[in-house]
Each structure stands twice: as structure tokens, then as C-alpha cells.
Design a protein around this motif. Sequence first.
Motif, short mmCIF file in Angstrom:
data_model
loop_
_atom_site.label_atom_id
_atom_site.label_comp_id
_atom_site.label_asym_id
_atom_site.label_seq_id
_atom_site.Cartn_x
_atom_site.Cartn_y
_atom_site.Cartn_z
N UNK A 182 -6.71 -5.83 4.41
CA UNK A 182 -5.46 -5.31 4.72
C UNK A 182 -4.72 -3.97 4.65
N UNK A 183 -3.65 -3.62 4.42
CA UNK A 183 -3.03 -2.42 3.07
C UNK A 183 -3.70 -2.21 1.57
N UNK A 184 -3.49 -0.75 1.69
CA UNK A 184 -4.22 -0.97 0.07
C UNK A 184 -3.14 -0.97 -0.43
N UNK A 185 -3.28 -1.63 -1.85
CA UNK A 185 -1.81 -2.32 -3.29
C UNK A 185 -2.82 -1.67 -4.07
N UNK A 186 -1.93 -2.14 -4.88
CA UNK A 186 -2.34 -1.78 -6.27
C UNK A 186 -3.48 -2.19 -6.71
N UNK A 187 -3.27 -3.76 -6.49
CA UNK A 187 -4.85 -4.59 -6.71
C UNK A 187 -6.58 -3.86 -6.64
N UNK A 188 -6.01 -2.77 -5.59
CA UNK A 188 -7.58 -2.89 -5.42
C UNK A 188 -7.60 -1.51 -5.74
N UNK A 189 -7.10 -1.24 -6.42
CA UNK A 189 -7.99 0.11 -6.77
C UNK A 189 -8.71 -0.25 -8.85
N UNK A 190 -9.53 0.54 -8.41
CA UNK A 190 -10.34 -0.23 -9.47
C UNK A 190 -10.06 0.87 -11.32
N UNK A 191 -10.11 0.72 -12.81
CA UNK A 191 -9.83 1.14 -13.45
C UNK A 191 -10.66 2.51 -13.68
N UNK A 192 -11.53 2.70 -12.96
CA UNK A 192 -12.57 4.30 -12.78
C UNK A 192 -11.81 5.34 -11.68
N UNK A 193 -11.28 4.45 -10.81
CA UNK A 193 -10.68 5.50 -9.62
C UNK A 193 -8.82 5.37 -10.25
N UNK A 194 -8.12 4.58 -11.25
CA UNK A 194 -6.79 5.53 -11.47
C UNK A 194 -7.16 5.81 -13.13
#
Length: 142
Positions: free
Chosen positions: A18-30
Motif C-alpha cells: 500500500x502507501x509508504x509509511x515509516x516502517x517501510x524505510x530501512x535504517x540505511x535510507x534513514x
Amino acid sequence: MDTPGHISITISGKTSDGNLNPKDIDIVETKELLSDVEILLFPTKAEKDERPKVSYEVQEGSVKNLFFIPTAKVIMFTALMSEVGKRGNIDLLEPKAASIIDKWQRKSYTSGREYLITSSVSPDEAFIKINKESQFIAPQTD
């Protein structure tokens, strides 16, 4: 001491769930985003050497990243980025800052993600909107 304001970078897009949310973001990307924002806010060595404390918060709403800095810096950043958004190009930016916007533009082309930049000065209006239709690409140098 200056009153804190904030810069907001909201990243939206789709995932297989579905829609992107914070749980979809890996720590490397953060980690990369945090580094990108530091460069965007403080592109020169002098600015980086004298930078104030920057605190960070991530919120739902796609992925809304808030960066808290002194209001005076928020106002200057908002004014500069508003002009960049109006002109539709990144020529006014320091080369390092321009390269970050260019990078996000290229990511938008390949991932379909959208980047909205707002601030506490104008929270309801994105002064930079990077998506597949925008053209914030740095000029190529030889």
C-alpha cells in the motif's frame, strides 16, 4: 536563544503493501536522508562548522521527517527554497545542496516517490515538490 522551528520533508509513494509509511524505510535510507538534510541545510564548510543543534522526528503521513532548527534558519531556508521552487531549477543553490535535490529528483524518476518540502513558516504549502513531473536536475559540468 532562538525559538525552534522546523523543516519538513515528506516522502510519499507506494509499496507492495500500500502507501509508504515509516516502517517501510530501512535504517540505511534513514541515515542517508539525515546526511542529505544536513548538507541541504548547511552546504558550506563554514555553515557546517557553525551549525546549531538539529533534532529529528519522524511521523506517519507517508513518511514525514521533521528537522527542528532555529526559526531564523528556517526563515532563510524557506525563502531560498521557495525561490528555487518558483523558478523550477536549482541554480541558486550551493553545489552540494543542489546535488541533494538532484539526487532526490533522480530517485523520484526511478521509484515514483514524491518529496514535499515545507516548513513551520508555511506548513500548509510545499515550496518544493519533487516528483516524476518535476525537473530539478543539476546542470552537467565537464
